[in-house]
Design a protein around this motif. Structure first.
Motif, PDB file in Angstrom:
ATOM      1  N   PHE A   1       0.877  -1.162   0.000  1.00 57.50           N
ATOM      2  CA  PHE A   1       0.000   0.000   0.000  1.00 57.50           C
ATOM      3  C   PHE A   1       0.917   1.216   0.000  1.00 57.50           C
ATOM      4  CE2 PHE A   1      -2.383  -3.413   2.019  1.00 57.50           C
ATOM      5  CZ  PHE A   1      -3.623  -3.334   1.400  1.00 57.50           C
ATOM      6  N   ALA A   2       0.934   1.966  -1.093  1.00 61.04           N
ATOM      7  CA  ALA A   2       1.973   2.980  -1.253  1.00 61.04           C
ATOM      8  C   ALA A   2       1.525   4.084  -2.195  1.00 61.04           C
ATOM      9  CB  ALA A   2       3.237   2.332  -1.807  1.00 61.04           C
ATOM     10  N   PRO A   3       2.176   5.253  -2.126  1.00 62.18           N
ATOM     11  CA  PRO A   3       1.916   6.306  -3.109  1.00 62.18           C
ATOM     12  C   PRO A   3       2.192   5.803  -4.522  1.00 62.18           C
ATOM     13  CG  PRO A   3       3.196   7.166  -1.266  1.00 62.18           C
ATOM     14  CD  PRO A   3       3.150   5.670  -1.096  1.00 62.18           C
ATOM     15  N   PRO A   4       1.477   6.317  -5.520  1.00 61.72           N
ATOM     16  CA  PRO A   4       1.630   5.835  -6.895  1.00 61.72           C
ATOM     17  C   PRO A   4       3.058   5.868  -7.413  1.00 61.72           C
ATOM     18  CG  PRO A   4      -0.309   7.231  -6.713  1.00 61.72           C
ATOM     19  CD  PRO A   4       0.390   7.320  -5.400  1.00 61.72           C
ATOM     20  N   ALA A   5       3.856   6.840  -6.991  1.00 61.43           N
ATOM     21  CA  ALA A   5       5.228   6.941  -7.499  1.00 61.43           C
ATOM     22  C   ALA A   5       6.053   5.715  -7.117  1.00 61.43           C
ATOM     23  CB  ALA A   5       5.902   8.210  -6.971  1.00 61.43           C
TER      24      ALA A   5
ATOM     25  N   ALA B   1      -4.009   2.473  -2.263  1.00 65.51           N
ATOM     26  CA  ALA B   1      -4.957   2.627  -1.161  1.00 65.51           C
ATOM     27  C   ALA B   1      -4.175   2.885   0.114  1.00 65.51           C
ATOM     28  CB  ALA B   1      -5.823   1.370  -1.013  1.00 65.51           C
ATOM     29  N   ALA B   2      -4.845   3.443   1.099  1.00 67.84           N
ATOM     30  CA  ALA B   2      -4.232   3.679   2.403  1.00 67.84           C
ATOM     31  C   ALA B   2      -4.911   2.786   3.426  1.00 67.84           C
ATOM     32  CB  ALA B   2      -4.382   5.146   2.796  1.00 67.84           C
ATOM     33  N   ILE B   3      -4.120   2.077   4.203  1.00 68.70           N
ATOM     34  CA  ILE B   3      -4.686   1.203   5.234  1.00 68.70           C
ATOM     35  C   ILE B   3      -3.982   1.482   6.548  1.00 68.70           C
ATOM     36  CG2 ILE B   3      -5.356  -0.584   3.592  1.00 68.70           C
ATOM     37  CD1 ILE B   3      -2.546  -1.433   5.854  1.00 68.70           C
ATOM     38  N   ASP B   4      -4.685   1.195   7.638  1.00 65.68           N
ATOM     39  CA  ASP B   4      -4.123   1.436   8.963  1.00 65.68           C
ATOM     40  C   ASP B   4      -3.933   0.166   9.774  1.00 65.68           C
ATOM     41  OD1 ASP B   4      -4.015   4.267   8.723  1.00 65.68           O
ATOM     42  OD2 ASP B   4      -6.165   4.387   9.134  1.00 65.68           O
TER      43      ASP B   4
ATOM     44  N   TRP C   1      -9.875  -5.046   2.460  1.00 63.79           N
ATOM     45  CA  TRP C   1      -9.647  -4.406   1.155  1.00 63.79           C
ATOM     46  C   TRP C   1      -9.314  -5.448   0.099  1.00 63.79           C
ATOM     47  CZ3 TRP C   1      -5.997  -3.974  -2.618  1.00 63.79           C
ATOM     48  CH2 TRP C   1      -6.127  -2.921  -3.527  1.00 63.79           C
ATOM     49  N   LEU C   2      -8.421  -6.369   0.408  1.00 59.35           N
ATOM     50  CA  LEU C   2      -8.044  -7.393  -0.562  1.00 59.35           C
ATOM     51  C   LEU C   2      -9.233  -8.254  -0.950  1.00 59.35           C
ATOM     52  CD1 LEU C   2      -4.639  -8.475   1.007  1.00 59.35           C
ATOM     53  CD2 LEU C   2      -4.922  -7.489  -1.267  1.00 59.35           C
ATOM     54  N   ALA C   3     -10.003  -8.704   0.043  1.00 63.83           N
ATOM     55  CA  ALA C   3     -11.138  -9.584  -0.232  1.00 63.83           C
ATOM     56  C   ALA C   3     -12.202  -8.889  -1.068  1.00 63.83           C
ATOM     57  CB  ALA C   3     -11.737 -10.086   1.082  1.00 63.83           C
ATOM     58  N   ALA C   4     -12.332  -7.579  -0.894  1.00 62.50           N
ATOM     59  CA  ALA C   4     -13.349  -6.831  -1.641  1.00 62.50           C
ATOM     60  C   ALA C   4     -12.867  -6.387  -3.008  1.00 62.50           C
ATOM     61  CB  ALA C   4     -13.786  -5.609  -0.827  1.00 62.50           C
TER      62      ALA C   4
END
Length: 260
Positions: free
Chosen positions: A137-141, A194-197, A205-208
């Motif tokens: 999960f990371a910034p697009p760059a 995406a951003a996850i905490d 998120w992965l399952a969906a």
């Protein structure tokens, strides 16, 4: 199980599993029912939510029955007393929705096509991710640099962006390899915009989000785990990334052959 003594739960890549992992490993070491019962004693998923399957001894898997089909039909995971299956169980405890989704894909494909000598695109991708996968999960760059295998840009020029990234290991064989860390150990990474905490959010998120069509195309990128900033002291010296045997460039596309 003496092999658990080799696990260093303080390693950065094991932190999401460490709290539960230490307890399960201690139970397995006590020898009461082995790894399966040590996992069952946890009493459910690590972060609440979806239930996890029951873990049973490997002998419960009938001869000739596919492992994934057995899990889908019985809700039970055959488990051996080794590190490989210990980590598999810990992934089930932390990512039950995603593990169940991959199992559903595997079982349905097996029911339609049989086991066969070749898994086929979807089963092959699901197995690869299950054994050796990770999600970034990371910034697009960062994801762009990873896809291009631009290692110096990814790990050196964009290094400050890693403070906004989260790499979560999913593959249990990958975790087993990292018990003895080596520079060449490489994960197959699914890059997520995406951003996850938390692990619970990552699982949901992965399952969906994952789809059969996208997954069958193997949307993975190689990532040398010990290259992640903060995960290995050696990579503070940026010469760490100048090893062409480990940090390989993307191969240029081959030109189509001309007819004779």
């Amino acid at each position: 199980m003496a092999a658990t003594a080799a696990i260093d739960w303080s390693r950065p890549w094991l932190q999401p599993l460490a709290a539960v992992g230490r307890v399960v490993a201690a139970r397995a070491d006590a020898g009461a029912g082995g790894v399966a019962q040590a996992l069952n004693a946890q009493g459910g998923p690590a972060h609440g939510g979806d239930a996890v399957p029951e873990f049973v001894g490997q002998q419960a898997l009938p001869r000739g029955v596919a492992y994934e089909s057995f899990i889908h039909a019985t809700g039970s995971v055959p488990t051996r007393d080794n590190l490989h299956d210990l980590f598999n169980g810990l992934v089930w405890l932390h990512y039950p929705r995603t593990k169940r989704l991959l199992n559903q894909w595997q079982a349905r494909t097996i029911a339609q096509q049989g086991v066969g000598a070749v898994r086929g695109p979807l089963r092959d991708a699901a197995t690869l991710f299950d054994e050796n996968g990770a999600v970034l999960f990371a910034p697009p760059a960062l994801c762009e640099a990873l896809r291009e295998r631009a290692w110096r840009r990814l790990f050196v020029e964009l290094r400050p962006l890693w403070a906004r990234a989260t790499l979560l290991l999913f593959g249990h064989a990958l975790m087993e390899q990292l018990v003895q860390p080596r520079k060449s150990i490489t994960a197959h990474v699914y890059c997520a915009d995406a951003a996850i905490d938390s692990v619970a959010e990552a699982d949901a998120w992965l399952a969906a989000t994952l789809t059969e069509a996208a997954f069958a195309a193997k949307p993975f990128n190689p990532l040398q785990v010990l290259g992640v900033p903060g995960w290995w002291a050696g990579n503070e010296d940026f010469c760490f990334y100048d090893d062409p045997l480990v940090f390989r460039s993307r191969r240029p596309p081959q030109a189509p052959q001309q007819p004779a």
